[in-house]
Design a protein around this motif. Structure first.
Motif, short mmCIF file in Angstrom:
data_model
loop_
_atom_site.label_atom_id
_atom_site.label_comp_id
_atom_site.label_asym_id
_atom_site.label_seq_id
_atom_site.Cartn_x
_atom_site.Cartn_y
_atom_site.Cartn_z
N PHE A 69 0.98 -0.96 0.30
CA PHE A 69 0.34 -0.02 -0.07
C PHE A 69 0.96 1.07 -0.12
N GLN A 70 0.17 2.19 -0.68
CA GLN A 70 1.10 3.37 -0.76
C GLN A 70 0.28 4.41 -0.64
N ALA A 71 0.54 5.58 0.39
CA ALA A 71 0.40 6.97 0.64
C ALA A 71 -0.42 7.83 -0.54
N ALA A 72 -1.84 8.03 -0.32
CA ALA A 72 -2.16 8.94 -1.87
C ALA A 72 -1.33 10.53 -1.53
N ASN A 73 -0.50 11.12 -2.33
CA ASN A 73 0.10 12.36 -2.27
C ASN A 73 -0.97 13.26 -2.26
N PRO A 74 -0.43 14.05 -1.12
CA PRO A 74 -1.26 14.65 -0.19
C PRO A 74 -1.52 16.38 -1.33
N GLU A 75 -1.45 16.58 -2.86
CA GLU A 75 -1.80 17.81 -2.84
C GLU A 75 -2.96 16.84 -3.65
N SER A 76 -3.03 15.73 -4.43
CA SER A 76 -4.30 14.23 -5.47
C SER A 76 -5.30 15.30 -4.28
N MET A 77 -4.85 14.43 -2.48
CA MET A 77 -5.67 14.64 -1.81
C MET A 77 -6.25 16.03 -1.93
N LEU A 78 -6.01 16.85 -1.90
CA LEU A 78 -6.54 18.53 -2.02
C LEU A 78 -7.51 18.65 -2.79
N GLU A 79 -7.11 18.38 -4.45
CA GLU A 79 -7.53 18.23 -4.91
C GLU A 79 -9.00 17.50 -5.26
N LEU A 80 -8.79 16.49 -4.86
CA LEU A 80 -10.61 15.30 -4.12
C LEU A 80 -11.07 16.58 -3.20
N LEU A 81 -10.22 16.87 -2.39
CA LEU A 81 -11.57 17.67 -1.62
C LEU A 81 -12.21 18.93 -1.84
N LYS A 82 -11.36 20.02 -2.60
CA LYS A 82 -12.22 20.77 -3.94
C LYS A 82 -13.31 20.25 -4.19
N LEU A 83 -12.84 19.76 -5.78
CA LEU A 83 -13.97 18.81 -6.54
C LEU A 83 -15.29 18.54 -5.43
N LYS A 84 -14.84 18.50 -4.57
CA LYS A 84 -15.98 17.78 -3.77
C LYS A 84 -16.98 19.03 -3.07
N VAL A 85 -15.90 20.10 -2.63
CA VAL A 85 -16.63 20.60 -2.22
C VAL A 85 -17.42 22.22 -3.27
N ASP A 86 -16.47 21.72 -4.76
CA ASP A 86 -17.49 22.52 -5.80
C ASP A 86 -18.93 21.67 -6.39
N ARG A 87 -18.70 19.93 -6.35
CA ARG A 87 -20.07 19.64 -6.33
C ARG A 87 -21.13 19.87 -5.47
N PHE A 88 -20.47 20.18 -4.21
CA PHE A 88 -21.40 20.44 -3.21
C PHE A 88 -22.10 21.86 -2.78
N SER A 89 -20.62 22.70 -2.76
CA SER A 89 -21.52 23.89 -3.79
C SER A 89 -22.56 24.45 -4.57
N LYS A 90 -22.38 23.58 -5.81
CA LYS A 90 -23.57 23.56 -7.15
C LYS A 90 -25.26 23.06 -6.19
N LEU A 91 -24.94 22.31 -5.34
CA LEU A 91 -26.69 21.57 -4.98
C LEU A 91 -26.74 22.40 -3.50
N ILE A 92 -26.08 23.55 -3.22
CA ILE A 92 -27.06 23.92 -2.03
C ILE A 92 -27.99 24.91 -2.11
N PRO A 93 -28.34 25.37 -4.11
CA PRO A 93 -29.27 26.69 -4.68
C PRO A 93 -30.73 25.33 -4.26
N THR A 94 -30.37 24.20 -4.22
CA THR A 94 -31.26 23.13 -4.36
C THR A 94 -31.71 22.21 -2.93
N PHE A 95 -30.80 23.03 -1.88
CA PHE A 95 -30.70 22.37 -0.81
C PHE A 95 -31.71 23.69 0.42
N GLU A 96 -31.81 24.62 -0.60
CA GLU A 96 -32.07 25.94 -0.13
C GLU A 96 -33.17 25.99 -0.15
#
Length: 123
Positions: A69-96
């Motif tokens: 097993f090998q750890a993911a690059n921390p920069e790659s994990m940051l990009e995944l988190l940014k993608l999740k935040v971006d996806r969630f922010s697009k859902l906010i109007p629907t939630f509201e």
């Protein structure tokens, strides 16, 4: 402590945090090495690594027929988190909209401590 940061900021468990940091320091390791170096049971290590693969925090490799097993690059994990935040922010109007059609959304705040109690009773 870095383990606590990983738990709080990335939602990793204690064992997942320990494994991630170990793999960052040591590179690719087998399950027995991980278990021995961290002093955790192999079964717990396997469970943690499986969850970490789902979270894309580690990769499973086969080197000379041995599973490692090998750890993911921390920069790659940051990009995944940014993608999740971006996806969630697009859902906010629907939630509201859901909140407005089902009634008013209530903002609840919890306070603790003696000072807060004094401040609240003054109001």
């Amino acid at each position: 402590m870095l383990e606590n940061d990983l738990e709080e900021e990335l939602g990793l468990t204690r064992n997942e945090s320990k494994i991630y940091l170990l793999l960052l320091r040591e590179g690719s390791l087998g399950i027995q090495e991980i278990s021995n170096k961290l002093g955790i049971h192999r079964g717990y290590a396997y469970d943690a690594l499986k969850r970490m693969q789902e979270k894309q925090a580690v990769s499973r490799l086969k080197i000379n027929g041995k599973q490692t097993f090998q750890a993911a690059n921390p920069e790659s994990m940051l990009e995944l988190l940014k993608l999740k935040v971006d996806r969630f922010s697009k859902l906010i109007p629907t939630f509201e909209k859901l909140g407005k059609t089902k009634g008013q959304i209530t903002d609840v705040q919890f306070y603790t401590g003696e000072r807060v109690f004094r401040t609240l009773t003054k109001d």
